[in-house]
Design a protein around this motif. Structure first.
Motif, mmCIF file in Angstrom:
data_model
loop_
_atom_site.group_PDB
_atom_site.id
_atom_site.type_symbol
_atom_site.label_atom_id
_atom_site.label_comp_id
_atom_site.label_asym_id
_atom_site.label_seq_id
_atom_site.Cartn_x
_atom_site.Cartn_y
_atom_site.Cartn_z
ATOM 1 N N ARG A 137 88.180 108.933 -1.809
ATOM 2 C CA ARG A 137 88.504 107.628 -1.234
ATOM 3 C C ARG A 137 87.751 107.399 0.068
ATOM 4 N N LEU A 138 87.120 106.223 0.179
ATOM 5 C CA LEU A 138 86.404 105.881 1.410
ATOM 6 C C LEU A 138 87.385 105.473 2.499
ATOM 7 N N GLY A 139 87.066 105.857 3.740
ATOM 8 C CA GLY A 139 87.846 105.410 4.879
ATOM 9 C C GLY A 139 87.149 104.264 5.589
ATOM 10 N N PHE A 140 87.865 103.635 6.513
ATOM 11 C CA PHE A 140 87.316 102.511 7.261
ATOM 12 C C PHE A 140 86.048 102.917 8.008
ATOM 13 N N SER A 141 86.101 104.065 8.685
ATOM 14 C CA SER A 141 84.953 104.513 9.487
ATOM 15 C C SER A 141 83.754 104.843 8.602
ATOM 16 N N PRO B 180 90.448 99.801 3.256
ATOM 17 C CA PRO B 180 89.418 99.692 4.307
ATOM 18 C C PRO B 180 88.373 98.630 3.987
ATOM 19 N N PHE B 181 88.058 98.465 2.702
ATOM 20 C CA PHE B 181 87.102 97.435 2.286
ATOM 21 C C PHE B 181 87.639 96.049 2.642
ATOM 22 N N ALA B 182 88.925 95.815 2.351
ATOM 23 C CA ALA B 182 89.538 94.524 2.658
ATOM 24 C C ALA B 182 89.572 94.266 4.156
ATOM 25 N N ALA B 183 89.849 95.314 4.934
ATOM 26 C CA ALA B 183 89.881 95.160 6.400
ATOM 27 C C ALA B 183 88.521 94.723 6.926
ATOM 28 N N ILE B 184 87.459 95.337 6.410
ATOM 29 C CA ILE B 184 86.103 94.966 6.842
ATOM 30 C C ILE B 184 85.741 93.578 6.325
ATOM 31 N N ALA B 185 86.212 93.240 5.104
ATOM 32 C CA ALA B 185 85.938 91.927 4.535
ATOM 33 C C ALA B 185 86.579 90.808 5.356
ATOM 34 N N VAL B 186 87.611 91.143 6.127
ATOM 35 C CA VAL B 186 88.235 90.162 7.021
ATOM 36 C C VAL B 186 87.597 90.220 8.405
ATOM 37 N N LEU B 187 87.519 91.416 8.972
ATOM 38 C CA LEU B 187 87.049 91.563 10.357
ATOM 39 C C LEU B 187 85.579 91.192 10.519
ATOM 40 N N GLY B 188 84.741 91.547 9.531
ATOM 41 C CA GLY B 188 83.307 91.261 9.646
ATOM 42 C C GLY B 188 83.011 89.775 9.757
ATOM 43 N N PRO B 189 83.421 88.967 8.763
ATOM 44 C CA PRO B 189 83.156 87.524 8.839
ATOM 45 C C PRO B 189 83.861 86.833 10.006
ATOM 46 N N VAL B 190 85.095 87.262 10.320
ATOM 47 C CA VAL B 190 85.820 86.631 11.432
ATOM 48 C C VAL B 190 85.085 86.877 12.748
ATOM 49 N N SER B 191 84.644 88.117 12.964
ATOM 50 C CA SER B 191 83.904 88.439 14.196
ATOM 51 C C SER B 191 82.600 87.654 14.268
ATOM 52 N N ALA B 192 81.882 87.591 13.130
ATOM 53 C CA ALA B 192 80.620 86.843 13.100
ATOM 54 C C ALA B 192 80.859 85.360 13.363
ATOM 55 N N THR C 86 77.521 94.315 1.976
ATOM 56 C CA THR C 86 77.078 95.654 2.375
ATOM 57 C C THR C 86 78.222 96.647 2.190
ATOM 58 N N ALA C 87 79.443 96.221 2.535
ATOM 59 C CA ALA C 87 80.620 97.060 2.295
ATOM 60 C C ALA C 87 80.829 97.271 0.799
ATOM 61 N N ALA C 88 80.585 96.224 -0.006
ATOM 62 C CA ALA C 88 80.716 96.344 -1.458
ATOM 63 C C ALA C 88 79.720 97.350 -2.022
ATOM 64 N N VAL C 89 78.521 97.388 -1.453
ATOM 65 C CA VAL C 89 77.520 98.380 -1.860
ATOM 66 C C VAL C 89 78.032 99.797 -1.561
ATOM 67 N N ALA C 90 78.645 99.980 -0.398
ATOM 68 C CA ALA C 90 79.215 101.295 -0.046
ATOM 69 C C ALA C 90 80.289 101.701 -1.055
ATOM 70 N N VAL C 91 81.104 100.742 -1.487
ATOM 71 C CA VAL C 91 82.157 101.021 -2.474
ATOM 72 C C VAL C 91 81.538 101.412 -3.814
#
Length: 270
Positions: free
Chosen positions: A7-11, A202-214, A253-258
């Motif tokens: 399982r992948l982690g957020f980091s 972790p994928f969902a967290a990045i899918a929210v935080l990435g676009p919101v921050s941008a 990019t996160a989806a590629v990591a998954v």
């Protein structure tokens, strides 16, 4: 290989994103610009109408609400067109990351686009089904709330959470399906949903935080381009779209990591 260890982690996803963007920085910037240009071209026919409607909302809210009924079909058509045309950018980005720059325009590119368009159509159909399902559920909750004396605020909060989680599940599964399509592999949204499940949090967290921050950073950058402090201009739309594109590219990019993690897990299980 156990599921927990695979399982992948957020980091880990974050590190993978940083590594991929550093390694393909020029491609990342070019595709963010391409996203912005396509999005601005698609938005241009509606731009004057949207600005006029925004101004009307300040002067005559009731009249603007009536005008919105004629504007909504145009907005819907533009949104659907955007889904189909803007999928070009994630496909090119995923192919650059997984096949290398030399493989981006390989023979399988046509197949990748074809599969991605099918996934986009499936996404829109799933989205319609989710909206209908949430509408029905909201009616049932309203009845249940009346029987149990639950306040409207609590019901609204429940519906908001359910809507956000449902849409997040759907879009992240769609992004994984598009990454598989970039490889020429036919895996639908439902299959992608099952494949990404161990890595979803972790994928969902990045899918929210990435676009919101941008988007937040983009809003700060766009402010000087606003002509009167309220109404957007074509230039501000273009600049804002760059940051929207960056947010979308972060998700893919996160989806590629998954997908890499799933492929590694499959190889370990053989």
């Amino acid at each position: 290989m156990s599921t927990d260890r695979a399982r992948l982690g957020f980091s880990e996803i974050l590190a993978s994103i940083a590594k991929d963007i550093r390694a393909h920085a020029e491609v990342f910037v070019l595709l963010a610009l391409l996203w912005a240009i396509i999005n601005t071209i698609l938005t241009a026919p509606l731009f004057d109408d949207l600005v006029a409607w925004q101004n009307a909302m300040q002067d005559d809210p009731e009249g603007a609400a009536a005008d919105l009924r004629t504007l909504l079909p145009k907005i819907l058509a533009q949104t659907i067109a955007s889904f189909f045309l803007l999928v070009v950018v994630p496909v090119l980005w995923a192919r650059a990351l997984l096949l290398g720059r030399g493989g981006v325009f390989g023979r399988s590119l046509g197949r990748s686009y074809g599969l991605s368009l099918l996934h986009t159509l499936s996404f829109l159909l799933y989205l319609f089904a989710v909206i209908i399902g949430l509408f029905v559920l909201s009616l049932l909750l309203a009845v249940l709330g009346g029987l149990l004396g639950i306040g409207d605020g609590i019901l609204s909060s429940i519906m908001f959470v359910l809507a956000m989680v449902s849409l997040l599940w759907l879009y992240t599964a769609y992004s994984v399906a598009v990454v598989y399509a970039a490889l020429g592999q036919k895996r639908g949204i439902r299959q992608a949903l099952l494949r990404m499940k161990p890595h979803w949090k972790p994928f969902a967290a990045i899918a929210v935080l990435g676009p919101v921050s941008a988007s937040l950073f983009g809003a700060l950058v766009v402010m000087p381009f606003l002509s009167d402090g309220t109404s957007p201009t074509k230039l501000s739309t273009l600049v804002g779209s760059v940051f929207t594109g960056i947010g979308v590219l972060i998700i893919f990019t996160a989806a590629v990591a998954v997908v890499r993690a799933v492929q590694k897990q499959d190889m370990g299980g053989e």
